[in-house]
Structure formats: C-alpha cells, structure tokens
Design a protein around this motif. Sequence first.
Motif, short mmCIF file in Angstrom:
data_model
loop_
_atom_site.label_atom_id
_atom_site.label_comp_id
_atom_site.label_asym_id
_atom_site.label_seq_id
_atom_site.Cartn_x
_atom_site.Cartn_y
_atom_site.Cartn_z
N HIS A 458 -12.02 -1.53 9.97
CA HIS A 458 -12.59 -1.98 8.70
C HIS A 458 -11.59 -1.89 7.56
O HIS A 458 -11.56 -2.75 6.68
N GLN A 459 -10.76 -0.86 7.57
CA GLN A 459 -9.75 -0.75 6.51
C GLN A 459 -8.73 -1.88 6.60
O GLN A 459 -8.31 -2.42 5.57
N GLY A 460 -8.35 -2.25 7.82
CA GLY A 460 -7.38 -3.33 7.98
C GLY A 460 -7.90 -4.64 7.41
O GLY A 460 -7.16 -5.38 6.75
N ARG A 461 -9.18 -4.90 7.60
CA ARG A 461 -9.76 -6.14 7.09
C ARG A 461 -10.06 -6.06 5.61
O ARG A 461 -9.93 -7.04 4.88
N GLU A 462 -10.46 -4.89 5.14
CA GLU A 462 -10.76 -4.72 3.72
C GLU A 462 -9.51 -4.86 2.86
O GLU A 462 -9.55 -5.45 1.77
N TYR A 463 -8.39 -4.32 3.35
CA TYR A 463 -7.17 -4.29 2.53
C TYR A 463 -6.07 -5.20 3.07
O TYR A 463 -4.93 -5.10 2.64
N ASP A 464 -6.42 -6.08 4.01
CA ASP A 464 -5.50 -7.10 4.50
C ASP A 464 -4.22 -6.50 5.07
O ASP A 464 -3.11 -6.90 4.71
N ILE A 465 -4.38 -5.53 5.96
CA ILE A 465 -3.23 -4.86 6.58
C ILE A 465 -3.39 -4.91 8.10
O ILE A 465 -4.41 -4.50 8.63
N ARG A 466 -2.38 -5.42 8.78
CA ARG A 466 -2.43 -5.51 10.23
C ARG A 466 -2.42 -4.13 10.88
O ARG A 466 -2.06 -3.13 10.26
N ASP A 467 -2.78 -4.09 12.18
CA ASP A 467 -2.90 -2.82 12.89
C ASP A 467 -1.58 -2.04 12.91
O ASP A 467 -1.57 -0.83 12.70
N SER A 468 -0.48 -2.74 13.20
CA SER A 468 0.80 -2.05 13.33
C SER A 468 1.25 -1.37 12.03
O SER A 468 1.54 -0.17 12.03
#
Length: 723
Positions: A458-468
């Motif tokens: 959810h954080q990756g999608r909320e703040y536009d940051i990829r998994d890596s």
Amino acid sequence: MDEFDFDDDVFDDLDEAELEELERPAKRQKSSHPASAPNAEEHLALAQRLLTEKFGYAAFRHEQAGAIQSILAGNNALAIFPTGAGKSLCYQIPAIAFPELDRAEGRASENAGLAIVVSPLIALMKDQVDALRKRGISADSIDSTKTWDQQIEIYARIRNSQLRILYCAPERLNNEGFVVSIRDVPGGIRLVAVDEAHCVSEWGHSFRPDYLKVARFVDEIKAERVICLTATATPQVAEDICKAFKIDESCVYKTSPYRPNLELHAKTIESPGAADDIIGALFGHEVKTETDKRYEELFRFLRANPGPTLIYVALQQQAEHHASALCKQGFSAAAFHGGMKTDVKAKIQDDFMASRVQIICATIAFGMGIDKPDIRNIVHWDLSNTVEEYSQQIGRAGRDGKPSRCMFYLAPSAFYLREVFARGDLPSRSSLKGLFEDILNQARGRAVGEVFNVSHYHQGREYDIRDSPLSVIYATLELRFGIFRATTPEYSSYKFQASKSYFPAIQGDKAPEAKAILSHAKKKLKWHEMDVNGACKATGLNRMNIVGKLNKLHELGHINLVTKGIEHRYTIQKKLPATEAEKNEVLDKLYADLVGRENDALNRGREVMELITGQKCFALQLAEHFGMGLPDGKLKCGHCTYCITGIQVKPPRRPLSSTNSESIQGVLKATPIRDDPRLLARVAFGIRSPRISQLKLDKLSVFRSLAHHDFEALLREFTKVCD
C-alpha cells in the motif's frame, strides 16, 4: 500454506536442562593467516581426499584449494571465480570436513556443528541439496516451499546433529525465531557461506538490501568463519565484502574471468524503425522482423553456428516473439521468462538440458544455476544492464572447453531500454517525504522495543515508489540510521473454505489451537475469515501455533486456506526523529542516496557500451573491469571482434528530438497531475510506476509520446509547471 515465521517457537518444547545442553561450545580460535596454519598440509590432504571420494574429482581447479585451506584454518575468505568454476566446493568440502578435522585436532564431539549457505534462489538451493544427498551428504534447505512439518523435521535433525549443510534465503535472516534457534544449535555454526556475495555491496550490480543484514546475522549467531563467493566483483565491491565480513586481504582468492575458448563478438545494426518497435514491445505491441535488421543477422549467425544457444532479451514479449520467429525459420526454439508458470519453466529448462530444445530465448530469469557444458552460443539482443551481468551470461557458454561464440547486437533501442530501467526507481522528493512521514506515523506512540506493522504494497502505491527502492529505503533507515529493525513479516488476512471433513476434524481435535480456530473463524457466505491476532489476544496462544494448525488443516484437505496482505513488522530501536530539522536531515541523506543509485544505474549501462565499442580487446577490457588482466600479461585475446578486425565497433546513433512547448502541453492536457514533475516526465517518456498504473495513465495516448526526447530535459520542463 506458508508463513514467514514458522520457526519462532521450534525450541519451546525443551526444558532448561535441554536448552543448556544445546548451548554452543566456546568459539574456536582462528589462525592469523592461512599460510601460517600448522596443519596446512593435513588440511589440504583431507580436502583432496573428500574431493575424490565424495565428488569424484581428481584435483582442485583455479584457487579452490587456497580458499578451502583458509576456511579449514579458521579464517574468513572471499572467492571470486568465474561462472562455472566450482565455487560451491569451497564451502561444501569444509562443511563435511569438520567432523574429521575435529577428531584430528583432538576436539572430537558428537556435535560437529552446522554450515549455513545463504543463497538467493530456491531452485538453486534445491538442485544443490539434491546433488549433495545423492553423494551421501546430509543437506537441506529452509524456504517458502517447505511445509510446517518439514521445517519441524529439519530443526529436529539440526538439534540431533544430523545435518551438515543448511541452505536458506537472505530474507530468512530477518526471522527472529530463526536467529535464536540457529544461534543455539549443538556444536555451533561452523561456517556461513554467502553465495552471490556481490549483493552485499551497495556498489554491486545487483545489490539486495537483505544481503546487508547477513554480516549482522553472522555476528549474532557467532559463526566461526565465513566464506563469500561471487563470479562478479570489481575491486570496490571486493573491498566492501571484505570490510563487511572482516576478511583479510591475504584470504581473497580470485581467478580472471578470461576464458580462452570464448569468442566475444559485437555488431552494430542500424535499423530504421527498430527503436520504435522495441519501445512498442514494452507495452504489448508486436515486433516486426522485417523492420529490425538484427533478425536477418541472427538467422545467419545461428545457421553458421549450430548448437545449444541462449538468446538474452530485455522483455518478456521479445522472448515469446523471438522463439516464434525462430521456429518459423526451422529452428528448435522456446521462450523462457519470469511471467511463465513454474511448471512450464521447469519443463522448458529440462528440455534444454536434455537437448530436446536447442535455443532458449530468455530474459535474465534464465541461467542462474544452469550447468549445461555444451552451450555453444550466447546472443545478446539488447544491452546488458551491467558488465557483471554480461560476464555472468557469457560464462554459461563452453564449459566443456570447446570453442563457443558470444554475439552482442547493438541497436538504437538499447539506449531507450536502459534508460527506462534506470529511471524507474527514483521517487520524487515529495513522495519520499510522504513515505517517511507515514512510517513515523505508524510507529508514533510506541516505545523503544515495541513493534509496528506496515504494508509495503500500500505504501508503494500511495507514494509512487517501486518495490526495489522501497526495500532500499527501509534497509537504509534500519542499517544506517538505526531507527528500527526488521522482524518477521506476517499475513494480515487468513480465510478458508471448509470441506465436508472440516467440522468433524476440528471438533474432534482437542488441541487449544483447534478450539481457538473453531471459535474465532467467522463464516461469511462460503468463506470463513480467521482473525489470528484476535484469537491470540483472547486465548493467550502463540500466533505461530495457530497458523501451524491452519496450515495442517489445509495440508490434510480439511480446508482450502488463502492468505493475503503481507505486513512487514519493525521493532523500534531508538527515539524517532521528531523535529523538522531531524526529519529533514534523514530525508536529505536518503534522497541523495537514491539519486546516486539512479546515476550509478545509468553509468552501468554506459560501461557495457564502452566495453563493446572501445578501442581495446574485449576480453582484456572485461578482465580489467574486475581489476585483473589476461594471462601472461597479454594485451589481446586474438579472437574477439576488435582483435580480428582491428576496428572499433561503432556505437549506434541515438536520435533525440528537441523538446517543445506543444509536446509538453499535450501531456499536461491529458493528465491533471501537478504535484510531481517526475511522474509527468515518466508518462511522457513511457516509464510505468505504481501511481501511473493505479491512475491508468499508461493507457493514455500521450504515454511514451516523447520517448525520443531527453529525459532530463522533460523533467526540467515539467518542474517549471509544478513549481
């Protein structure tokens, strides 16, 4: 079903006397230098005998003997050997030598200890475990494919000193229960082998944050010695590894990557329209063979050089299209990529190993652990991500010592692809700030030593940051700033469908965990939803025991268990940054680090291009990248493209369009986003990100409409609009 922390309570059933018996003996003394070890000759003789008896080899190769002697003498070591040079023997032989070594040195004990191998690939672990067992060597692996009962059995064998070698993934080292359990095994941890050790270094070509924690794990379990192994370490990476694991310079063993039977070739193909086709392939468009002149060259090359071949491409669709195109031309070919099902990939790999398929068109998902000695050709269709990756891939050819060819095709599309991959990981500073504030909010109100949960998804999608990059950010906050420490992740959702046998089974089970499941699993339509944490609070039972019971019911067919929503858990290590100044200090360092990583990724692509288009022998330039040279000080291999022609391979032209206000306005009209110039630049250039996918901006006609523009120029233009 699998749970990340099955092993938290493996030793709960032992009383104090049994636990005391399990305590490891005092740490054995290390010698100061391998050459100074008084029993060096005896160690080598023991290793030589085991090499012949257990593995069937007459003699050691490269620097294997030196590395093994270092380990048997009690030293930490680093082995930098080419792909296929037998790195695994450097830890397998010491692991099985320890019982005899102890007897010879008067330290005989029923508890000969355990060797742990940290490896990133489950398939590789399985292959090595199977091979060792066939040789009568007790080995196993702890990984996500193991059931609860299998893991319990493995720990029982460890407790009873019946296991010599245990393989595990680096992520397992975050498991607190695993660390506690391993720290107290009978005889102690004699050796930790770190495979793919370049992942430890932030300068390494495939840095993995979880590898940074391996050195901490080694200290926590008081491992006697460590051997790090890699095929691709530059001098700087080797220095990082040695620093992390306290390896003396005298215990670094390396062999030049030069292979005299490999012919390294390259050719530039200027194909009008090829760049557009490859860019389109990123988003599902078909690549036309008639518009990319590399296809005629490829067909000609394969007809002239028959035999098992690996063709490396950048995209999954390319792999599919290449295999289809080759089959139409009469070749025996198949595609292989990460998007395929596991059983399909396994069959393709088996077919290739058995020579039922001659050519594999693959992404980098194929090749790790492949030991087919008669691969005759390696073809690179696109620019490798790094020189290290290129070196690993060509190292899979000609392991039988016979001549083999490695062809590298250069085309204008290479520049775009590399930039798409390199530019995708850097978030905007505002995104990073939002993430950091969210992390602090999740942890706020908890004392040092308490645990908080977050969802990386959810954080990756909320703040536009990829998994890596998200995992890098968390690892940096943990290891560099010491704010928290990762602990065992857990699933947030457990639900199951009950079979006809469920109620008879659960009602007849008198275990407290069964009673907890029966009372806390609430049926909603056809699914039962299980609040595991609620059940723990209500009953006082351990979470893993309840999860273990759910898994057991699933394995017996009483329920169909589905888990979702991995939540990462962190233990607070110190007071959180509170003032704006404190938070900005952390943010500035974090963002500078991420910017550096993007620049490094771009530079790595340039290094590959320079290797292929430089005014120097390919083999020499490759060896020099790793701080070595050719044998006997030679300056030419004599059979690469440069040595044969004496002419530099011309780099392909990179046509760039000038950025104008009309093209910028087209992107702005199509999307209302004004809070993130980097996101707008990505839309224009054609780089997907979590937020772009979520908002479906990649479906707009303007997506990748400015792919032939300079990314930095696009970013400057969109920054003006967003300021």
